[in-house]
Design a protein around this motif. Structure first.
Motif, PDB file in Angstrom:
ATOM      1  N   PHE A  40     136.177 -12.294  35.152  1.00  0.00           N
ATOM      2  CA  PHE A  40     134.998 -12.995  35.656  1.00  0.00           C
ATOM      3  C   PHE A  40     134.298 -12.102  36.673  1.00  0.00           C
ATOM      4  O   PHE A  40     134.920 -11.453  37.494  1.00  0.00           O
ATOM      5  N   LYS A  41     132.989 -12.057  36.608  1.00  0.00           N
ATOM      6  CA  LYS A  41     132.206 -11.145  37.444  1.00  0.00           C
ATOM      7  C   LYS A  41     131.940 -11.713  38.833  1.00  0.00           C
ATOM      8  O   LYS A  41     131.859 -10.985  39.805  1.00  0.00           O
ATOM      9  N   ILE A  42     131.776 -13.027  38.927  1.00  0.00           N
ATOM     10  CA  ILE A  42     131.551 -13.660  40.224  1.00  0.00           C
ATOM     11  C   ILE A  42     132.911 -13.823  40.885  1.00  0.00           C
ATOM     12  O   ILE A  42     133.769 -14.544  40.387  1.00  0.00           O
ATOM     13  N   LYS A  43     133.109 -13.128  41.978  1.00  0.00           N
ATOM     14  CA  LYS A  43     134.395 -13.197  42.665  1.00  0.00           C
ATOM     15  C   LYS A  43     134.418 -14.437  43.555  1.00  0.00           C
ATOM     16  O   LYS A  43     133.924 -14.438  44.662  1.00  0.00           O
ATOM     17  N   ASP A  44     134.955 -15.490  42.997  1.00  0.00           N
ATOM     18  CA  ASP A  44     134.976 -16.793  43.659  1.00  0.00           C
ATOM     19  C   ASP A  44     136.397 -17.343  43.570  1.00  0.00           C
ATOM     20  O   ASP A  44     136.837 -17.756  42.512  1.00  0.00           O
ATOM     21  N   THR A  45     137.102 -17.325  44.671  1.00  0.00           N
ATOM     22  CA  THR A  45     138.485 -17.809  44.652  1.00  0.00           C
ATOM     23  C   THR A  45     138.555 -19.329  44.528  1.00  0.00           C
ATOM     24  O   THR A  45     139.622 -19.873  44.299  1.00  0.00           O
ATOM     25  N   HIS A  46     137.415 -19.986  44.656  1.00  0.00           N
ATOM     26  CA  HIS A  46     137.383 -21.452  44.536  1.00  0.00           C
ATOM     27  C   HIS A  46     136.454 -21.889  43.406  1.00  0.00           C
ATOM     28  O   HIS A  46     135.755 -22.890  43.531  1.00  0.00           O
ATOM     29  N   SER A  80     132.308 -25.033  45.669  1.00  0.00           N
ATOM     30  CA  SER A  80     132.491 -23.649  45.214  1.00  0.00           C
ATOM     31  C   SER A  80     131.151 -23.000  44.916  1.00  0.00           C
ATOM     32  O   SER A  80     130.104 -23.638  45.013  1.00  0.00           O
ATOM     33  N   ASN A  81     131.205 -21.732  44.529  1.00  0.00           N
ATOM     34  CA  ASN A  81     129.993 -20.966  44.239  1.00  0.00           C
ATOM     35  C   ASN A  81     129.698 -20.834  42.760  1.00  0.00           C
ATOM     36  O   ASN A  81     128.611 -20.409  42.389  1.00  0.00           O
ATOM     37  N   SER A  82     130.675 -21.154  41.918  1.00  0.00           N
ATOM     38  CA  SER A  82     130.477 -20.901  40.489  1.00  0.00           C
ATOM     39  C   SER A  82     131.206 -21.919  39.616  1.00  0.00           C
ATOM     40  O   SER A  82     132.157 -22.567  40.039  1.00  0.00           O
ATOM     41  N   ILE A  83     130.697 -22.013  38.377  1.00  0.00           N
ATOM     42  CA  ILE A  83     131.314 -22.837  37.333  1.00  0.00           C
ATOM     43  C   ILE A  83     131.751 -21.893  36.228  1.00  0.00           C
ATOM     44  O   ILE A  83     131.013 -20.977  35.850  1.00  0.00           O
ATOM     45  N   ARG A  84     132.926 -22.133  35.696  1.00  0.00           N
ATOM     46  CA  ARG A  84     133.445 -21.355  34.569  1.00  0.00           C
ATOM     47  C   ARG A  84     133.768 -22.303  33.419  1.00  0.00           C
ATOM     48  O   ARG A  84     134.175 -23.433  33.627  1.00  0.00           O
ATOM     49  N   GLU A 115     138.803 -17.461  18.392  1.00  0.00           N
ATOM     50  CA  GLU A 115     137.945 -16.580  19.169  1.00  0.00           C
ATOM     51  C   GLU A 115     137.249 -17.435  20.220  1.00  0.00           C
ATOM     52  O   GLU A 115     136.624 -18.445  19.895  1.00  0.00           O
ATOM     53  N   MET A 116     137.397 -17.032  21.480  1.00  0.00           N
ATOM     54  CA  MET A 116     136.843 -17.794  22.587  1.00  0.00           C
ATOM     55  C   MET A 116     135.805 -16.970  23.338  1.00  0.00           C
ATOM     56  O   MET A 116     135.968 -15.762  23.498  1.00  0.00           O
ATOM     57  N   ASN A 117     134.771 -17.647  23.793  1.00  0.00           N
ATOM     58  CA  ASN A 117     133.793 -17.053  24.689  1.00  0.00           C
ATOM     59  C   ASN A 117     134.021 -17.638  26.086  1.00  0.00           C
ATOM     60  O   ASN A 117     134.185 -18.851  26.231  1.00  0.00           O
ATOM     61  N   TYR A 118     133.994 -16.770  27.083  1.00  0.00           N
ATOM     62  CA  TYR A 118     134.190 -17.195  28.478  1.00  0.00           C
ATOM     63  C   TYR A 118     132.882 -16.988  29.233  1.00  0.00           C
ATOM     64  O   TYR A 118     132.294 -15.913  29.188  1.00  0.00           O
ATOM     65  N   TYR A 119     132.438 -18.050  29.892  1.00  0.00           N
ATOM     66  CA  TYR A 119     131.165 -18.052  30.604  1.00  0.00           C
ATOM     67  C   TYR A 119     131.377 -18.383  32.069  1.00  0.00           C
ATOM     68  O   TYR A 119     132.344 -19.058  32.437  1.00  0.00           O
ATOM     69  N   GLU A 120     130.390 -17.973  32.866  1.00  0.00           N
ATOM     70  CA  GLU A 120     130.354 -18.396  34.260  1.00  0.00           C
ATOM     71  C   GLU A 120     128.903 -18.493  34.710  1.00  0.00           C
ATOM     72  O   GLU A 120     128.004 -17.888  34.111  1.00  0.00           O
ATOM     73  N   LYS A 121     128.697 -19.286  35.753  1.00  0.00           N
ATOM     74  CA  LYS A 121     127.366 -19.456  36.314  1.00  0.00           C
ATOM     75  C   LYS A 121     127.467 -19.609  37.814  1.00  0.00           C
ATOM     76  O   LYS A 121     128.291 -20.390  38.306  1.00  0.00           O
ATOM     77  N   LYS A 122     126.652 -18.875  38.538  1.00  0.00           N
ATOM     78  CA  LYS A 122     126.581 -19.009  39.985  1.00  0.00           C
ATOM     79  C   LYS A 122     125.735 -20.248  40.296  1.00  0.00           C
ATOM     80  O   LYS A 122     124.655 -20.409  39.728  1.00  0.00           O
ATOM     81  N   VAL A 123     126.240 -21.117  41.173  1.00  0.00           N
ATOM     82  CA  VAL A 123     125.505 -22.352  41.463  1.00  0.00           C
ATOM     83  C   VAL A 123     124.908 -22.384  42.861  1.00  0.00           C
ATOM     84  O   VAL A 123     124.146 -23.271  43.199  1.00  0.00           O
ATOM     85  N   LYS A 124     125.293 -21.415  43.713  1.00  0.00           N
ATOM     86  CA  LYS A 124     124.646 -21.331  45.032  1.00  0.00           C
ATOM     87  C   LYS A 124     124.651 -19.926  45.543  1.00  0.00           C
ATOM     88  O   LYS A 124     125.215 -19.040  45.000  1.00  0.00           O
TER      89      LYS A 124
END
Length: 124
Positions: A40-46, A80-84, A115-124
């Protein structure tokens, strides 16, 4: 037990019938391995993990899933800062749904005939 306590399920009810639901958790799903968290590119421990966004079939294509996702993003901003999320690669329409709403594809993984795709989004 601790994971269950950190998972929240939200629902939209109409006339006491569940029309849409979503699950949000502060823990990655059990099938995630530690090495998977590193891509994951967004380094968010929470980070918050979204799963089971579901809409009653007769209500598909009415914008309900988009509204529930937006609601989820507002909830997530508090903690948190992101959703995965992960999505089966074969579910093209669902992958497009998340991509249209700003989720970035961070990794594709083929494992055990899936086959899985993994996504993330920054929310703040």
């Amino acid at each position: 037990k601790e994971k269950l306590l950190k998972t929240k399920v939200y629902g939209l009810f109409v006339n006491e019938k569940l029309m849409c639901s979503v699950s949000l958790s502060n823990f990655p799903p059990n099938y995630y391995e530690k090495k998977m968290l590193k891509f994951f590119k967004i380094k968010d421990t929470h980070a918050t993990y979204l799963s089971m966004l579901a809409v009653y079939p007769k209500l598909h294509k009415n914008g309900i899933a988009s509204k529930m996702l937006k609601f989820s993003e507002e909830i997530v901003k508090e903690e948190s800062n992101s959703i995965r999320i992960d999505v089966l690669k074969s579910l093209n329409e669902l992958n497009r749904f998340y991509e249209k709403r700003g989720f970035m594809l961070v990794k594709e993984i083929s494992e055990k005939d899936e086959e899985m795709n993994y996504y993330e989004k920054k929310v703040k």
